[in-house]
Design an enzyme around this catalytic site. Structure first.
Site, mmCIF file in Angstrom:
data_model
loop_
_atom_site.group_PDB
_atom_site.id
_atom_site.type_symbol
_atom_site.label_atom_id
_atom_site.label_comp_id
_atom_site.label_asym_id
_atom_site.label_seq_id
_atom_site.Cartn_x
_atom_site.Cartn_y
_atom_site.Cartn_z
ATOM 1 N N SER A 15 0.957 -1.166 -0.005
ATOM 2 C CA SER A 15 0.073 0.023 0.024
ATOM 3 C C SER A 15 0.834 1.369 -0.104
ATOM 4 O O SER A 15 2.089 1.093 0.151
ATOM 5 C CB SER A 15 -0.921 0.125 1.363
ATOM 6 O OG SER A 15 -0.240 0.132 2.415
ATOM 7 N N ASN A 90 11.645 0.850 1.228
ATOM 8 C CA ASN A 90 10.359 1.970 1.931
ATOM 9 C C ASN A 90 9.810 1.396 3.131
ATOM 10 O O ASN A 90 9.117 2.165 3.791
ATOM 11 C CB ASN A 90 9.558 1.839 0.455
ATOM 12 C CG ASN A 90 8.144 2.391 0.977
ATOM 13 O OD1 ASN A 90 8.048 3.503 1.202
ATOM 14 N ND2 ASN A 90 7.068 1.390 1.157
ATOM 15 N N TYR A 157 11.041 7.542 15.074
ATOM 16 C CA TYR A 157 11.182 7.780 13.506
ATOM 17 C C TYR A 157 12.105 8.773 12.888
ATOM 18 O O TYR A 157 12.921 8.531 12.127
ATOM 19 C CB TYR A 157 9.676 8.411 12.980
ATOM 20 C CG TYR A 157 9.552 8.305 11.819
ATOM 21 C CD1 TYR A 157 9.342 7.205 10.939
ATOM 22 C CD2 TYR A 157 9.823 9.666 10.812
ATOM 23 C CE1 TYR A 157 9.090 7.181 9.558
ATOM 24 C CE2 TYR A 157 9.399 9.796 9.638
ATOM 25 C CZ TYR A 157 8.855 8.446 8.792
ATOM 26 O OH TYR A 157 8.791 8.329 7.490
ATOM 27 N N THR A 192 -0.978 8.507 2.640
ATOM 28 C CA THR A 192 -1.134 7.169 2.873
ATOM 29 C C THR A 192 -1.720 6.660 4.225
ATOM 30 O O THR A 192 -1.632 7.801 4.987
ATOM 31 C CB THR A 192 0.402 6.432 3.149
ATOM 32 O OG1 THR A 192 1.048 7.111 4.302
ATOM 33 C CG2 THR A 192 1.445 7.126 1.955
#
Length: 267
Positions: A15, A90, A157, A192
């Protein structure tokens, strides 16, 4: 368009950005292997890409942080499609909540870092030796604005994306003298499931079109941006035609300390 060839491996291809990149590369003529943890969604995505583009695709289920699963996945891809010419790292998670480091769940925090850093490392470790052997290949690590400056509410992150950026530079340096190159590409703010779930992006309407990300990855795959190997590129701020025409100098677009003044001994 059909102007690319070879085999691409895209992680997190079920996705979001990963799927967009997989479909864009397939449309340009590459055989594409998609890798992700969620088997049903991944297989559906790769089947749809094959139908839409006519390209050869392969869905491979694996956890990018599991060495054995990654090595098995790369072996399967090699047997079915051939050696990987383009690796796109990714896949990766994000902090579960916006909170300071000391309030985070330690296991979830580390899972985020591991998904990007260990995941990128294991994929490179499995794929790059064969690129070097054939003297052909490109690696794209998905970076972020948080690669350059930490967000205190997204400490995991931030650490993960900065670590991945350091890995890219180390990889590019080790590959000097070969026709294998590594790049950091920040995709901008693509809509997303992950970005929509992040409170900091609530109310945002100015999303980055996925086609821009696909175009930059495609330019890298075509060897058009080789001068930028080991450096940071941003989809929204770096027009491809300008990158083609420019050769970076010194430590441009690399992480470095900024001197505190002219007399800084580390300046």
């Amino acid at each position: 368009m059909g102007d690319l060839s070879g085999v691409a491996l895209v992680t997190g291809a079920g996705s979001g950005i990963g799927r967009a990149i997989a479909e864009g590369l397939a449309a340009r003529g590459m055989a594409v292997a998609g890798l992700a943890r969620g088997e049903a969604r991944l297989r559906e995505a790769m089947d749809e890409i094959a139908t839409a583009t006519g390209a050869r695709t392969l869905a491979v289920t694996a956890d990018v942080t599991d060495r054995a699963q990654v090595e098995t996945a790369v072996e399967e891809i090699t047997e079915e499609l051939g050696r990987v010419d383009l690796l796109v790292n990714n896949a990766g998670r994000v902090d579960a909540a916006e909170e300071p480091l000391w309030e985070t769940d330690p296991d979830q925090w580390w899972d985020v870092v591991s998904s990007h850093v260990r995941g990128g490392f294991l994929l490179c470790r499995a794929v790059v030796p064969w690129m070097v052997l054939r003297n052909r290949g490109r690696i794209v690590n998905l970076a972020s604005g948080m690669s350059l400056r930490a967000r205190p509410e997204y400490s995991a992150y931030s650490v993960a994306k900065t670590g991945l950026m350091r890995m890219t530079e180390a990889l590019a340096g080790a590959l000097e003298g070969t026709d294998v190159r590594a790049f950091d590409v920040a995709p901008g703010l693509v809509r997303t499931p992950m970005t929509e779930a992040m409170p900091m992006w609530r109310g945002v309407t100015d999303w980055t079109p996925p086609d821009r990300v696909v175009a930059m990855v495609g330019a890298i795959a075509a060897g058009e941006l080789d001068a930028w190997s080991g450096r940071f590129l941003h989809v929204n701020n770096d027009p491809i035609e300008e990158l083609r025409a420019r050769v970076p100098e010194g430590d441009g677009r690399r992480l470095r300390l900024r001197p505190y003044g002219d007399d800084d001994p580390l300046g």
